[in-house]
Design a protein around this motif. Sequence first.
Motif, PDB file in Angstrom:
ATOM      1  N   LEU A   9       0.786  -1.208   0.000  1.00 41.82           N
ATOM      2  CA  LEU A   9       0.000   0.000   0.000  1.00 41.82           C
ATOM      3  C   LEU A   9       0.825   1.268   0.000  1.00 41.82           C
ATOM      4  N   LEU A  10       1.889   1.330   0.715  1.00 44.28           N
ATOM      5  CA  LEU A  10       2.676   2.552   0.826  1.00 44.28           C
ATOM      6  C   LEU A  10       3.339   2.914  -0.494  1.00 44.28           C
ATOM      7  N   SER A  11       3.503   1.975  -1.347  1.00 50.03           N
ATOM      8  CA  SER A  11       4.173   2.245  -2.610  1.00 50.03           C
ATOM      9  C   SER A  11       3.225   2.859  -3.628  1.00 50.03           C
ATOM     10  N   LEU A  12       1.928   2.899  -3.342  1.00 49.28           N
ATOM     11  CA  LEU A  12       0.966   3.435  -4.288  1.00 49.28           C
ATOM     12  C   LEU A  12       0.921   4.955  -4.193  1.00 49.28           C
ATOM     13  N   PRO A  13       0.675   5.633  -5.344  1.00 44.77           N
ATOM     14  CA  PRO A  13       0.609   7.088  -5.329  1.00 44.77           C
ATOM     15  C   PRO A  13      -0.519   7.586  -4.449  1.00 44.77           C
ATOM     16  N   LEU A  14      -0.281   8.705  -3.744  1.00 47.32           N
ATOM     17  CA  LEU A  14      -1.320   9.328  -2.946  1.00 47.32           C
ATOM     18  C   LEU A  14      -2.033  10.379  -3.794  1.00 47.32           C
ATOM     19  N   PHE A  15      -2.785  11.250  -3.147  1.00 51.19           N
ATOM     20  CA  PHE A  15      -3.728  12.092  -3.860  1.00 51.19           C
ATOM     21  C   PHE A  15      -3.111  12.954  -4.962  1.00 51.19           C
ATOM     22  N   ALA A  16      -1.978  13.573  -4.687  1.00 48.87           N
ATOM     23  CA  ALA A  16      -1.403  14.513  -5.652  1.00 48.87           C
ATOM     24  C   ALA A  16      -1.138  13.859  -6.988  1.00 48.87           C
ATOM     25  N   GLY A  17      -0.752  12.608  -6.977  1.00 48.74           N
ATOM     26  CA  GLY A  17      -0.489  11.890  -8.212  1.00 48.74           C
ATOM     27  C   GLY A  17      -1.421  10.723  -8.373  1.00 48.74           C
ATOM     28  N   PHE A  18      -2.686  10.922  -8.040  1.00 46.95           N
ATOM     29  CA  PHE A  18      -3.629   9.813  -8.028  1.00 46.95           C
ATOM     30  C   PHE A  18      -3.747   9.157  -9.396  1.00 46.95           C
ATOM     31  N   PHE A  19      -3.849   9.958 -10.439  1.00 43.79           N
ATOM     32  CA  PHE A  19      -3.889   9.416 -11.794  1.00 43.79           C
ATOM     33  C   PHE A  19      -2.472   9.382 -12.377  1.00 43.79           C
ATOM     34  N   PRO A  20      -1.893   8.191 -12.563  1.00 45.64           N
ATOM     35  CA  PRO A  20      -0.550   8.113 -13.152  1.00 45.64           C
ATOM     36  C   PRO A  20      -0.549   8.676 -14.577  1.00 45.64           C
ATOM     37  N   GLN A  21       0.535   9.312 -14.928  1.00 48.17           N
ATOM     38  CA  GLN A  21       0.656   9.907 -16.251  1.00 48.17           C
ATOM     39  C   GLN A  21       0.961   8.852 -17.311  1.00 48.17           C
ATOM     40  N   THR A  22       0.363   9.027 -18.477  1.00 53.24           N
ATOM     41  CA  THR A  22       0.712   8.191 -19.622  1.00 53.24           C
ATOM     42  C   THR A  22       2.138   8.500 -20.047  1.00 53.24           C
ATOM     43  N   VAL A  23       2.915   7.476 -20.349  1.00 46.95           N
ATOM     44  CA  VAL A  23       4.313   7.664 -20.748  1.00 46.95           C
ATOM     45  C   VAL A  23       4.582   6.952 -22.065  1.00 46.95           C
ATOM     46  N   GLN A  24       5.539   7.478 -22.797  1.00 42.57           N
ATOM     47  CA  GLN A  24       5.978   6.835 -24.031  1.00 42.57           C
ATOM     48  C   GLN A  24       7.437   6.442 -23.886  1.00 42.57           C
ATOM     49  N   THR A  25       7.746   5.207 -24.236  1.00 40.21           N
ATOM     50  CA  THR A  25       9.112   4.720 -24.165  1.00 40.21           C
ATOM     51  C   THR A  25       9.303   3.696 -25.281  1.00 40.21           C
ATOM     52  N   SER A  26      10.271   2.827 -25.148  1.00 45.02           N
ATOM     53  CA  SER A  26      10.510   1.831 -26.189  1.00 45.02           C
ATOM     54  C   SER A  26      11.059   0.553 -25.568  1.00 45.02           C
ATOM     55  N   ALA A  93       5.872 -10.416 -33.479  1.00 43.87           N
ATOM     56  CA  ALA A  93       6.576 -10.548 -32.199  1.00 43.87           C
ATOM     57  C   ALA A  93       7.125  -9.193 -31.762  1.00 43.87           C
ATOM     58  N   VAL A  94       7.157  -8.978 -30.449  1.00 49.28           N
ATOM     59  CA  VAL A  94       7.746  -7.760 -29.905  1.00 49.28           C
ATOM     60  C   VAL A  94       9.248  -7.771 -30.160  1.00 49.28           C
ATOM     61  N   ALA A  95       9.789  -6.627 -30.568  1.00 46.56           N
ATOM     62  CA  ALA A  95      11.208  -6.539 -30.913  1.00 46.56           C
ATOM     63  C   ALA A  95      11.813  -5.273 -30.335  1.00 46.56           C
ATOM     64  N   PRO A  96      13.125  -5.278 -30.050  1.00 47.25           N
ATOM     65  CA  PRO A  96      13.792  -4.061 -29.591  1.00 47.25           C
ATOM     66  C   PRO A  96      13.526  -2.900 -30.543  1.00 47.25           C
ATOM     67  N   GLY A  97      13.269  -1.743 -29.977  1.00 44.34           N
ATOM     68  CA  GLY A  97      12.981  -0.568 -30.780  1.00 44.34           C
ATOM     69  C   GLY A  97      11.503  -0.290 -30.938  1.00 44.34           C
ATOM     70  N   ASP A  98      10.645  -1.279 -30.642  1.00 43.39           N
ATOM     71  CA  ASP A  98       9.208  -1.046 -30.727  1.00 43.39           C
ATOM     72  C   ASP A  98       8.797   0.038 -29.740  1.00 43.39           C
ATOM     73  N   LYS A  99       7.855   0.866 -30.148  1.00 45.55           N
ATOM     74  CA  LYS A  99       7.338   1.919 -29.286  1.00 45.55           C
ATOM     75  C   LYS A  99       6.423   1.329 -28.224  1.00 45.55           C
ATOM     76  N   VAL A 100       6.434   1.923 -27.036  1.00 42.85           N
ATOM     77  CA  VAL A 100       5.577   1.483 -25.934  1.00 42.85           C
ATOM     78  C   VAL A 100       4.835   2.687 -25.361  1.00 42.85           C
ATOM     79  N   ILE A 101       3.536   2.536 -25.154  1.00 41.68           N
ATOM     80  CA  ILE A 101       2.744   3.555 -24.467  1.00 41.68           C
ATOM     81  C   ILE A 101       2.270   2.955 -23.158  1.00 41.68           C
ATOM     82  N   GLY A 102       2.788   3.460 -22.038  1.00 43.23           N
ATOM     83  CA  GLY A 102       2.359   3.018 -20.724  1.00 43.23           C
ATOM     84  C   GLY A 102       1.177   3.851 -20.254  1.00 43.23           C
TER      85      GLY A 102
END
Length: 227
Positions: A9-26, A93-102
């Motif tokens: 439970l303590l590892s979960l975001p509290l009110f200020a960051g309640f909604f996690p931000q969408t992120v883009q990575t690879s 198949a998933v491959a290195p370099g593929d885009k990821v939207i979290g």
Amino acid sequence: MRKIALFTLLSLPLFAGFFPQTVQTSVTSVKGTAITLNEKFPVNGMSGVVIHNYGSDLAAITSRIVQTSSEGPASLLQADILQHDELPTIKTAVAPGDKVIGGYMYDNVLLLAPDANTYAKITSVHDKKWIHPDLFALYLSVEGEERPTKENLSRFAKQHQVGLIYIVRKNAAVLLDPISGTIIAQKPMTDLPEEGKFPFYMRFEPLDTGWFGSEVKGNYYQTMESL
């Protein structure tokens, strides 16, 4: 670019960051179902999609993933990408370099609240695309389901492109990622009704399903704790 959308439970975001931000990575590397990301997601249990670029201005969502550790590793989910009978199945198949939207579709939120007043307060504060629970109620009726479960919420989310389930419990609110089935954020809540109503939000005639009958009346909070 045209995109085919196969859709502690303590590892979960509290009110200020309640909604996690969408992120883009690879994707950095792939070993079986284990995925290494170039940049980790904000919280564990957060799901995302992998997008493969086929060239000629064509890309497609090929896989779903979920972050499994605070160090950033993710795992491929062995499930349908999106539930849609009219779309072809992509087996790339998933491959290195593929885009990821979290946090894919995290702005599309289904809210389960104990009454209309609570629902209105929450939806007026957060700028989200709120998926009206009437739609979920109708889905349960068609499926012959009696009450919300992680399983039917996951199926519903895939059909209607829902990214998060905002659940009001007895003294708290939590965010459920319906794809990973994980609670990814929580915060305390006060001034809630003593008893929730099943369902407060109906805008049509009563449905023929146990969720709308006396069997579960008054057990709103108990049901929400089970999710």
